[in-house]
Design a protein around this motif. Structure first.
Motif, PDB file in Angstrom:
ATOM      1  N   GLU A  32      -3.676  -7.823   1.110  1.00 54.98           N
ATOM      2  CA  GLU A  32      -4.560  -6.657   1.082  1.00 54.98           C
ATOM      3  C   GLU A  32      -5.872  -6.981   0.388  1.00 54.98           C
ATOM      4  OE1 GLU A  32      -0.633  -3.762   1.053  1.00 54.98           O
ATOM      5  OE2 GLU A  32      -2.062  -3.601  -0.616  1.00 54.98           O
ATOM      6  N   CYS A  33      -5.814  -7.798  -0.667  1.00 56.30           N
ATOM      7  CA  CYS A  33      -7.043  -8.212  -1.353  1.00 56.30           C
ATOM      8  C   CYS A  33      -7.925  -9.055  -0.440  1.00 56.30           C
ATOM      9  CB  CYS A  33      -6.699  -9.010  -2.611  1.00 56.30           C
ATOM     10  SG  CYS A  33      -5.952  -8.055  -3.946  1.00 56.30           S
ATOM     11  N   VAL A  34      -7.318  -9.995   0.281  1.00 56.39           N
ATOM     12  CA  VAL A  34      -8.076 -10.843   1.196  1.00 56.39           C
ATOM     13  C   VAL A  34      -8.691  -9.999   2.316  1.00 56.39           C
ATOM     14  CG1 VAL A  34      -7.907 -12.741   2.858  1.00 56.39           C
ATOM     15  CG2 VAL A  34      -6.708 -12.889   0.657  1.00 56.39           C
ATOM     16  N   GLU A  35      -7.909  -9.072   2.859  1.00 60.59           N
ATOM     17  CA  GLU A  35      -8.423  -8.202   3.919  1.00 60.59           C
ATOM     18  C   GLU A  35      -9.503  -7.259   3.398  1.00 60.59           C
ATOM     19  OE1 GLU A  35      -7.878  -8.273   7.227  1.00 60.59           O
ATOM     20  OE2 GLU A  35      -6.801 -10.119   6.762  1.00 60.59           O
ATOM     21  N   TYR A  41     -15.138  -4.285   1.321  1.00 57.79           N
ATOM     22  CA  TYR A  41     -14.993  -3.713  -0.015  1.00 57.79           C
ATOM     23  C   TYR A  41     -15.710  -4.602  -1.035  1.00 57.79           C
ATOM     24  CZ  TYR A  41     -11.559  -0.406   1.782  1.00 57.79           C
ATOM     25  OH  TYR A  41     -10.947   0.600   2.476  1.00 57.79           O
ATOM     26  N   HIS A  42     -16.208  -3.974  -2.091  1.00 57.64           N
ATOM     27  CA  HIS A  42     -16.985  -4.690  -3.099  1.00 57.64           C
ATOM     28  C   HIS A  42     -16.111  -5.450  -4.088  1.00 57.64           C
ATOM     29  CE1 HIS A  42     -19.089  -4.740  -7.122  1.00 57.64           C
ATOM     30  NE2 HIS A  42     -20.000  -5.312  -6.367  1.00 57.64           N
ATOM     31  N   SER A  43     -14.881  -4.962  -4.341  1.00 60.89           N
ATOM     32  CA  SER A  43     -14.075  -5.517  -5.421  1.00 60.89           C
ATOM     33  C   SER A  43     -12.596  -5.265  -5.182  1.00 60.89           C
ATOM     34  CB  SER A  43     -14.482  -4.880  -6.759  1.00 60.89           C
ATOM     35  OG  SER A  43     -14.358  -3.457  -6.679  1.00 60.89           O
ATOM     36  N   VAL A  44     -11.753  -6.014  -5.891  1.00 56.83           N
ATOM     37  CA  VAL A  44     -10.317  -5.743  -5.948  1.00 56.83           C
ATOM     38  C   VAL A  44      -9.916  -5.640  -7.413  1.00 56.83           C
ATOM     39  CG1 VAL A  44      -9.772  -6.817  -3.742  1.00 56.83           C
ATOM     40  CG2 VAL A  44      -9.728  -8.219  -5.809  1.00 56.83           C
ATOM     41  N   TRP A  45      -8.986  -4.726  -7.705  1.00 57.49           N
ATOM     42  CA  TRP A  45      -8.566  -4.448  -9.072  1.00 57.49           C
ATOM     43  C   TRP A  45      -7.044  -4.423  -9.136  1.00 57.49           C
ATOM     44  CZ3 TRP A  45     -12.275  -3.562 -12.954  1.00 57.49           C
ATOM     45  CH2 TRP A  45     -13.602  -3.522 -12.499  1.00 57.49           C
ATOM     46  N   LEU A  46      -6.484  -5.283  -9.981  1.00 57.90           N
ATOM     47  CA  LEU A  46      -5.036  -5.461 -10.060  1.00 57.90           C
ATOM     48  C   LEU A  46      -4.540  -5.215 -11.474  1.00 57.90           C
ATOM     49  CD1 LEU A  46      -4.791  -8.735  -7.940  1.00 57.90           C
ATOM     50  CD2 LEU A  46      -4.636  -6.366  -7.154  1.00 57.90           C
ATOM     51  N   PRO A  47      -3.307  -4.705 -11.617  1.00 63.75           N
ATOM     52  CA  PRO A  47      -2.828  -4.220 -12.912  1.00 63.75           C
ATOM     53  C   PRO A  47      -2.115  -5.294 -13.733  1.00 63.75           C
ATOM     54  CG  PRO A  47      -1.199  -3.742 -11.267  1.00 63.75           C
ATOM     55  CD  PRO A  47      -2.317  -4.435 -10.544  1.00 63.75           C
ATOM     56  N   ARG A  73     -16.663 -13.667  -1.663  1.00 65.19           N
ATOM     57  CA  ARG A  73     -17.657 -12.698  -2.116  1.00 65.19           C
ATOM     58  C   ARG A  73     -17.121 -11.638  -3.055  1.00 65.19           C
ATOM     59  NH1 ARG A  73     -18.044  -7.813  -0.828  1.00 65.19           N
ATOM     60  NH2 ARG A  73     -16.576  -8.040   0.900  1.00 65.19           N
ATOM     61  N   ILE A  74     -15.916 -11.181  -2.823  1.00 63.59           N
ATOM     62  CA  ILE A  74     -15.429  -9.969  -3.474  1.00 63.59           C
ATOM     63  C   ILE A  74     -15.273 -10.153  -4.982  1.00 63.59           C
ATOM     64  CG2 ILE A  74     -12.917 -10.397  -3.291  1.00 63.59           C
ATOM     65  CD1 ILE A  74     -12.869  -7.440  -2.029  1.00 63.59           C
ATOM     66  N   LEU A 336      -2.905  -1.259   5.212  1.00 59.18           N
ATOM     67  CA  LEU A 336      -4.023  -1.918   5.891  1.00 59.18           C
ATOM     68  C   LEU A 336      -4.727  -0.954   6.846  1.00 59.18           C
ATOM     69  CD1 LEU A 336      -2.475  -5.417   6.636  1.00 59.18           C
ATOM     70  CD2 LEU A 336      -4.218  -4.861   4.930  1.00 59.18           C
ATOM     71  N   LYS A 337      -3.955  -0.111   7.519  1.00 63.70           N
ATOM     72  CA  LYS A 337      -4.561   0.890   8.401  1.00 63.70           C
ATOM     73  C   LYS A 337      -5.404   1.886   7.601  1.00 63.70           C
ATOM     74  CE  LYS A 337      -1.081   0.902  12.107  1.00 63.70           C
ATOM     75  NZ  LYS A 337      -0.039   1.727  12.793  1.00 63.70           N
ATOM     76  N   ALA A 338      -4.887   2.310   6.446  1.00 63.28           N
ATOM     77  CA  ALA A 338      -5.623   3.263   5.611  1.00 63.28           C
ATOM     78  C   ALA A 338      -6.904   2.640   5.079  1.00 63.28           C
ATOM     79  CB  ALA A 338      -4.733   3.720   4.455  1.00 63.28           C
ATOM     80  N   MET A 339      -6.828   1.368   4.665  1.00 64.93           N
ATOM     81  CA  MET A 339      -8.018   0.662   4.188  1.00 64.93           C
ATOM     82  C   MET A 339      -9.059   0.533   5.291  1.00 64.93           C
ATOM     83  SD  MET A 339      -6.063  -2.360   2.060  1.00 64.93           S
ATOM     84  CE  MET A 339      -7.550  -3.354   1.840  1.00 64.93           C
ATOM     85  N   GLU A 340      -8.590   0.192   6.497  1.00 71.22           N
ATOM     86  CA  GLU A 340      -9.505   0.014   7.625  1.00 71.22           C
ATOM     87  C   GLU A 340     -10.159   1.335   8.021  1.00 71.22           C
ATOM     88  OE1 GLU A 340      -9.462  -2.235  11.966  1.00 71.22           O
ATOM     89  OE2 GLU A 340      -7.582  -1.464  11.122  1.00 71.22           O
ATOM     90  N   ARG A 341      -9.383   2.408   8.025  1.00 76.24           N
ATOM     91  CA  ARG A 341      -9.921   3.727   8.366  1.00 76.24           C
ATOM     92  C   ARG A 341     -11.014   4.138   7.374  1.00 76.24           C
ATOM     93  NH1 ARG A 341      -5.627   8.513   8.763  1.00 76.24           N
ATOM     94  NH2 ARG A 341      -4.756   7.048  10.279  1.00 76.24           N
ATOM     95  N   PHE A 342     -10.748   3.923   6.071  1.00 83.39           N
ATOM     96  CA  PHE A 342     -11.740   4.260   5.048  1.00 83.39           C
ATOM     97  C   PHE A 342     -12.987   3.394   5.221  1.00 83.39           C
ATOM     98  CE2 PHE A 342     -13.776   3.814   0.952  1.00 83.39           C
ATOM     99  CZ  PHE A 342     -13.771   5.106   0.438  1.00 83.39           C
ATOM    100  N   ALA A 343     -12.790   2.088   5.447  1.00 81.73           N
ATOM    101  CA  ALA A 343     -13.928   1.182   5.588  1.00 81.73           C
ATOM    102  C   ALA A 343     -14.787   1.546   6.798  1.00 81.73           C
ATOM    103  CB  ALA A 343     -13.426  -0.255   5.710  1.00 81.73           C
ATOM    104  N   ARG A 344     -14.155   2.001   7.849  1.00 77.88           N
ATOM    105  CA  ARG A 344     -14.879   2.339   9.075  1.00 77.88           C
ATOM    106  C   ARG A 344     -15.575   3.686   8.991  1.00 77.88           C
ATOM    107  NH1 ARG A 344     -10.701   2.725  12.363  1.00 77.88           N
ATOM    108  NH2 ARG A 344     -10.619   5.013  12.153  1.00 77.88           N
TER     109      ARG A 344
END
Length: 350
Positions: A32-35, A41-47, A73-74, A336-344
């Motif tokens: 998900e981070c790579v995608e 997306y500008h960044s990834v944040w992990l706990p 880039r991210i 991944l579908k939710a991420m893609e929908r938001f990105a689009r």
């Protein structure tokens, strides 16, 4: 306003038979981070979480370094390092190394956490976490802003002047955020001239809204001499195609929240004073219904509504929103579908 990907790797034992396979889930988070980079997306944040009590990622630096090798880039941030479980000097070294290996893409964020069960096995004091955390942050900023450096505090001291290697690519250091669930944390961020990160419910409890919290944090930071303070906010996000889909997302949020309750301080007579505000949060969640999950808890609805809520955040001074998609057992495929929908449908407006 920038937009990032965020997860707490929630996988509570109380999910019972539905609980995810932890190893497979972490490998999916990597993907998900790579995608996220490929989607813009500008960044990834992990706990940072331990022992599978709620989340399942014990070392954000290790996973972020792996992601760094697969991306270009991210930005790479922890959300967040539970600093009292770590030595501050070690964290300076590790994030300097992450910054070097990623060519200047590291971000640092730290907080005290909320689960005493994560403290005990490490021999860390939950009761003293406020004082320890404040000193640790001062230590790290001293190490980043002066080389060689010395530090002499109540809990941490350098035996001699120290030089940290490697040095970070970003100078004097990566962007630093304090995860702020209380006013003293915001005051600490201002005093150290670093940035603040909010969860919406905490911002609403403290100041009535995320926007009010951002304005207050920026005011305090500016008065303390920070020339360009940033405020980051996390959010549960689900762009929905129907009312029924939005309702299911609210149910997943409440499901998620009820499963974090066992690790939160819930006994007012036993909770340390500096962490007792979580008791109020626990009481509110226990009485809440999915229909009460409004824009202060989750951004869901059609793209236009999601854009409207995020525009208010932007106008209120939020520098970045990090979006939590895989909460409440959402599958990797659906995440991944939710991420893609938001990105689009949403991200192009920011």
């Amino acid at each position: 306003m920038k937009v990032g990907y965020f997860t707490l790797t929630d996988n509570s034992p109380s999910y019972g038979a539905a609980r995810r396979d932890a190893n497979q889930f972490l490998l999916e988070v990597v993907e998900e981070c790579v995608e996220a980079e490929a989607m813009g997306y500008h960044s990834v944040w992990l706990p940072e979480h331990h022992f599978g009590r709620f989340g399942i990622l014990p070392s954000p630096t290790m996973l972020l370094t792996h992601v760094a090798g697969r991306t270009k880039r991210i930005k790479l941030g922890p959300a967040t390092v539970v600093l009292p479980l770590n030595h501050p000097l070690r964290m300076v070294e590790e994030f300097n190394l992450l910054d070097l290996l990623s060519n200047g893409r590291a971000v640092f964020s730290a907080g005290r956490g909320y689960d005493e069960g994560e403290y005990r096995p490490f021999g860390a004091s939950f009761a003293n976490s406020r004082a320890v955390f404040d000193e640790q942050m001062e230590y790290m900023l001293t190490a980043w802003r002066k080389s060689p450096f010395e530090f002499h505090g109540t809990y941490y001291s350098t035996p001699e002047p120290l030089t940290v290697v490697p040095a970070p690519v970003q100078r004097p250091h990566p962007d630093v955020y304090v995860a702020s669930f209380s006013k003293p944390s915001i005051e600490l961020a201002a005093r150290l001239r670093v940035n603040t990160a909010f969860a919406p419910f905490a911002a609403a409890m403290l100041f009535g809204s995320v926007e009010n919290a951002a304005r207050e944090a920026k005011r305090m930071a500016t008065e303390a001499g920070h020339p360009d303070p940033k405020v980051l906010c996390s959010y549960f996000v689900s762009v929905a195609h129907s009312t029924e889909e939005a309702d299911r997302a609210r149910e997943r949020v409440l499901y998620y929240l009820h499963n974090v309750l066992p690790v939160l301080p819930s006994d007012r007579s036993k909770a340390p004073p500096h962490i007792a505000y979580y008791v109020d949060f626990v009481e509110r969640i226990r009485a809440m219904k999915p229909s009460q999950m409004g824009d202060r808890s989750i951004i869901t609805g059609d793209p236009e509504h999601c854009i409207e809520v995020l525009k208010k955040c932007e106008e209120g001074g939020i520098s970045e929103v990090i979006c939590y998609f895989n909460f409440g057992l959402l599958s990797h495929k659906d995440t991944l579908k939710a991420m893609e929908r938001f990105a689009r449908d949403v991200m192009p407006h920011f």
